[in-house]
Write a protein that holds these residues in place. Structure first.
Motif, short mmCIF file in Angstrom:
data_model
loop_
_atom_site.label_atom_id
_atom_site.label_comp_id
_atom_site.label_asym_id
_atom_site.label_seq_id
_atom_site.Cartn_x
_atom_site.Cartn_y
_atom_site.Cartn_z
N ASP A 631 0.70 -1.21 -0.55
CA ASP A 631 -0.08 0.15 0.02
C ASP A 631 0.94 1.18 0.30
O ASP A 631 2.09 1.25 -0.35
N ALA A 632 -0.04 2.66 -0.30
CA ALA A 632 1.12 3.31 0.21
C ALA A 632 -0.09 4.62 0.93
O ALA A 632 -0.41 4.32 1.22
N ASN A 633 1.15 5.03 2.08
CA ASN A 633 0.63 6.22 3.39
C ASN A 633 0.71 7.25 2.26
O ASN A 633 1.93 7.96 2.33
N GLY A 634 0.01 8.51 2.76
CA GLY A 634 0.68 10.35 2.21
C GLY A 634 1.52 10.60 3.61
O GLY A 634 1.63 10.23 4.42
N ALA A 635 2.71 11.30 2.81
CA ALA A 635 3.57 11.33 3.60
C ALA A 635 3.95 13.05 3.72
O ALA A 635 5.54 13.20 3.51
N ARG A 636 3.32 13.99 3.93
CA ARG A 636 3.87 15.92 3.62
C ARG A 636 4.41 15.55 4.70
O ARG A 636 4.78 15.59 5.65
N PRO A 637 5.52 16.50 4.21
CA PRO A 637 6.28 17.21 5.79
C PRO A 637 5.85 17.45 7.06
O PRO A 637 5.78 16.80 8.41
N GLY A 638 4.32 17.98 6.75
CA GLY A 638 3.87 18.29 8.28
C GLY A 638 2.85 17.17 8.85
O GLY A 638 2.35 17.37 8.89
N ASP A 639 2.72 16.30 7.94
CA ASP A 639 1.72 15.33 8.13
C ASP A 639 1.96 14.22 9.17
O ASP A 639 3.42 14.00 9.47
N GLY A 640 1.00 14.07 10.32
CA GLY A 640 1.29 13.66 11.46
C GLY A 640 1.11 11.47 11.68
O GLY A 640 0.23 11.76 11.09
N TRP A 641 1.70 11.75 12.36
CA TRP A 641 2.19 9.89 12.48
C TRP A 641 1.60 9.75 14.03
O TRP A 641 2.54 10.06 15.13
N GLY A 642 1.16 9.27 14.23
CA GLY A 642 0.65 8.96 15.63
C GLY A 642 1.85 8.21 16.45
O GLY A 642 2.59 7.30 15.51
N PRO A 643 1.96 8.10 18.17
CA PRO A 643 3.11 7.61 18.57
C PRO A 643 2.97 5.80 18.06
O PRO A 643 4.08 5.61 18.34
N GLY A 644 1.78 5.23 17.69
CA GLY A 644 2.19 3.45 17.11
C GLY A 644 2.85 3.30 16.25
O GLY A 644 2.32 2.42 16.32
N GLY A 645 2.89 4.68 15.66
CA GLY A 645 2.96 4.17 14.06
C GLY A 645 4.39 4.02 13.56
O GLY A 645 5.15 4.08 14.62
N GLY A 646 4.38 2.85 13.18
CA GLY A 646 5.87 1.99 12.63
C GLY A 646 7.14 1.51 11.53
O GLY A 646 5.65 2.24 10.91
N PHE A 647 7.95 2.24 11.25
CA PHE A 647 8.02 2.44 10.22
C PHE A 647 9.81 1.92 10.32
O PHE A 647 10.67 1.43 11.33
N VAL A 648 10.17 1.47 9.35
CA VAL A 648 11.55 0.39 8.72
C VAL A 648 12.48 1.54 8.41
O VAL A 648 12.02 2.37 7.42
N PHE A 649 13.55 1.42 8.60
CA PHE A 649 14.86 2.63 7.97
C PHE A 649 16.34 1.63 7.81
O PHE A 649 16.59 1.07 8.51
N CYS A 650 17.34 2.51 7.06
CA CYS A 650 18.07 1.67 6.89
C CYS A 650 19.54 1.84 7.65
O CYS A 650 19.57 2.73 8.45
N LEU A 651 20.16 0.93 7.95
CA LEU A 651 21.12 1.20 9.04
C LEU A 651 21.77 2.19 7.68
O LEU A 651 22.00 1.36 7.23
N ARG A 652 22.83 2.61 8.91
CA ARG A 652 23.96 3.91 7.90
C ARG A 652 24.59 2.74 7.29
O ARG A 652 25.41 2.63 8.92
N LYS A 653 25.36 2.59 6.09
CA LYS A 653 26.89 2.01 5.76
C LYS A 653 28.10 2.07 6.87
O LYS A 653 27.85 3.20 6.54
N LYS A 654 28.82 1.27 6.82
CA LYS A 654 29.92 1.80 7.16
C LYS A 654 31.28 2.24 6.55
O LYS A 654 30.50 1.27 5.44
N LEU A 655 31.97 2.73 6.63
CA LEU A 655 32.71 3.60 5.42
C LEU A 655 33.33 2.29 5.05
O LEU A 655 34.34 1.55 6.31
N GLU A 656 33.95 2.02 4.03
CA GLU A 656 35.20 0.94 3.93
C GLU A 656 36.15 1.87 4.53
O GLU A 656 36.63 2.79 4.32
N THR A 657 37.28 1.00 4.64
CA THR A 657 38.48 1.11 5.60
C THR A 657 39.85 0.79 4.56
O THR A 657 39.21 -0.75 4.80
#
Length: 657
Positions: A631-657
């Protein structure tokens, strides 16, 4: 007469046809269809109910889904209705609820000889807890009454929900409900599905002669024509019942439910009875009256509807006369497969521990049993833990991993979690159990970022913390640096779940083909995003490492806007996901990480894609017991989300050494 046109509601609420919501429904119908609803009260009410059915039940699954109930996917219009109810009945009274709960707890502490006092900060926290608990208890009603699979007509769903909002506590001794006062911190009453079915059938019998005659005939047949006159449902009795307030109707229905005593629960000897599809429901209906089973099948109309859908099996244990009359397990077939399995442990219809083996043996004889194998296994293990706990035996690490649902939710057969899980946990010391589960010492569990080091095995604490300069610590970078596996905001409920998702290689056409092959529904809005020129996929394979967080986990107990959520995620060391994570994650995610009921919702933390109507949106994964959806959800910058809403984000990639 047909009961679809609810004259009952018009008489109960004489001004309903002029209510604002009914007026708005009439205007919407006139705009969308071009027909004048007219001024007839019954027509206007029916039009309103028809609109409610389309928006709240969405039987044809035409609407995009939205996150509700701490992760459940439901029609977007229903999520708006929920927010309206919460904002009107619960959230404005947070301060009063906090004070009431605090006074009760302080009084209880004094009676135990303890000193307890709530300061300003403690009161605020108590208010947050009270609101969250109340929302959860009301969510159960919203979820149940908005489930299109439940056999209630729309008029009754409206009637029940409108009145539940006014119900206070149920006084078992008096057999009545108190009236709910604004600011009450007491939870909304439990759902007794059998009692609701009784209320519905009595109201229908008061208005529909055919329903009344059918009930009377069923009563006579069940009693072999020997039913006393005072027990026979008459039109006068039905009308008298219909004229009562809902609080009195529901209380009377609960009293009619009967009770299964502890002695009855110990009995396991009995017999299965099969009720054939499309047969007269009288015998099934009669066998459940006043027997303590909170099944909606206790309503005659519901029993009839369910038998039209398939065979129905009930296991009856022996009564005091040695006859199998006490209903303990129900298996309802839907077509050729098992549709649901229910018990009588509680109002949520969980199975009793001593009924699990009996239910499993019967299920194994029927098609569709595979779906319930995990539930059967989990319930057996839970029963074993219950016996160990009562016997004072030590629980092993494997026992605790299961009890605290470390690897997966404990599956059961009821509408909600089996109450024995909480009962057993309440006897435990989570702080001590953590050490066994994580196989570590207390020093190896960090509770703030400063405590994380090479020996740390687990983190249990808030994610959002500041350094000496007042900047948010990128805690997920620390988690990656020290390869921490066990992450919790609190133990055991606050587990931060992580996923590895393979992305890249497949183009949008291939992704849509695979989604279709897995019977995953793609809503129109999600399809808009997939077809956008801004939706791209990588040419080469890549691994996306995801972390799932609620808005509350991100440090926003009252909710936050899209921009605030995205900014905080990046401050914590996370990144926005590539858009293709949405369909790829949907292909691999079953939707059962948080709840065995299969109801779940996850938003994809990604750069918004503008749809063809110019509205920015993000992908979301909606799951219920019958549907996996992209599905999809509206996500304007000012749109509000309740405290129980869940998101996934990517872990920041480790820099190669």
């Amino acid at each position: 007469m047909s009961f679809e046109n609810p004259d009952f509601l018009k008489k109960k609420y004489q001004d309903l046809h002029t209510a604002k919501e009914v007026e708005r429904a009439a205007l919407n119908t006139e705009r969308s269809v071009g027909e004048d609803v007219g001024q007839n009260p019954a027509d206007r009410i029916q039009n309103y109910l028809d609109r409610l059915e389309r928006l709240a039940l969405d039987p044809d699954k035409e609407q995009p889904r939205a996150e509700m109930f701490g992760g459940e996917s439901r029609p977007r219009a229903l999520s708006l209705l929920r927010e309206m109810v919460m904002n009107r009945y619960i959230r404005p009274h947070q301060e009063k609820m906090a004070e009431g709960a605090a006074r009760v707890e302080e009084r209880a502490a004094r009676e135990m000889g303890l000193e307890a006092h709530y300061g300003e900060q403690e009161l605020e926290q108590r208010g947050d807890i009270a609101v969250e608990d109340l929302e959860k208890s009301l969510d159960q009603w919203i979820s149940y009454l908005s489930d299109a699979n439940e056999p209630y007509p729309v008029w009754f769903r409206y009637y029940a929900f409108r009145n539940v909002l006014d119900l206070g506590d149920y006084d078992k001794d008096k057999g009545e409900f108190t009236k709910r006062s604004p600011g009450s911190f007491h939870l909304f009453p439990d759902i007794d599905r059998g009692a609701l079915a009784y209320v519905q059938q009595m109201i229908e019998a008061s208005k529909d002669k055919a329903v009344l005659e059918r009930l009377q005939q069923a009563q006579k047949s069940a009693a072999l024509e020997n039913i006393p006159d005072e027990q026979l449902i008459t039109q006068a009795k039905a009308k008298q019942f219909a004229n009562l307030s809902f609080a009195k109707q529901y209380a009377e229905a609960i009293k009619q439910s009967g009770e299964i005593t502890p002695e009855m629960r110990e009995e396991t000897r009995g017999a299965w009875v099969k009720y054939q599809k499309d047969t007269d429901p009288t015998a099934l209906w009669a066998s459940l009256q006043s027997k303590g089973a909170a099944w909606c099948t206790k309503g005659f109309g519901t029993a009839q509807t369910q038998l039209q859908g398939g065979d129905f099996y009930v296991y009856y244990t022996l009564d005091k006369q040695g006859k199998p009359t006490i209903p303990r397990v129900a298996i309802r077939m839907q077509g050729d497969n098992i549709g649901e399995v229910r018990g009588v442990l509680d109002n949520q219809q969980n199975l009793e521990g001593n009924m699990i083996g009996i239910a499993e043996a019967k299920m194994n004889e029927l098609p569709g049993a595979e779906k319930y194998k995990q539930a059967s296994s989990d319930m057996k293990q839970l029963t074993s833990l219950e016996k160990k706990t009562k016997a004072g035996e030590q629980l092993t690490k494997d026992d605790l991993v299961f009890l605290y649902e470390i690897d997966h939710p404990i599956e059961g057969f009821g509408y909600q979690t089996d109450p024995r899980i909480k009962e057993i946990r309440d006897t435990r010391n989570p702080e001590a159990d953590m050490l066994m589960v994580f196989e570590c010492t207390p020093q190896q569990i960090a509770h703030n970022p400063q405590q994380i080091n090479e020996s740390t095995k687990a983190y249990v604490g808030p994610l959002v913390q500041q350094d000496e300069q007042g900047k948010t610590i990128p805690i997920f970078e620390l988690f990656q640096q020290y390869s921490l596996e066990h992450l919790y905001t609190s133990f055991p409920e606050g587990k931060i779940r992580q996923y590895n998702v393979a992305i890249g290689v497949k183009n949008k056409a291939q992704l849509k083909q695979e989604l279709d092959a897995k019977n995953i529904h793609i809503y129109d809005w999600a399809n808009d995003l997939l077809e956008s020129k801004d939706f791209t996929t990588l040419k080469t394979p890549e691994q996306a490492n995801l972390a799932r967080l609620t808005v509350k986990d991100l440090g926003f107990p009252q909710g936050a806007t899209t921009d605030e959520i995205y900014q905080r995620a990046q401050e914590l060391g996370l990144e926005l996901c590539p858009a293709e994570v949405g369909p790829h994650f949907r292909l691999s995610y079953t939707g059962r990480d948080l709840s065995y009921t299969g109801r779940d919702w996850i938003g994809i933390g990604m750069k918004q894609i503008v749809d063809r109507g110019g509205y920015p949106g993000v992908f979301s994964l909606g799951t219920d017991s019958a549907l996996l959806a992209l599905d999809a959800n509206g996500a304007r910058p000012g749109d509000g989300w309740g405290p129980g809403g869940g998101f996934v984000f990517c872990l920041r990639k480790k820099l190669e050494t």
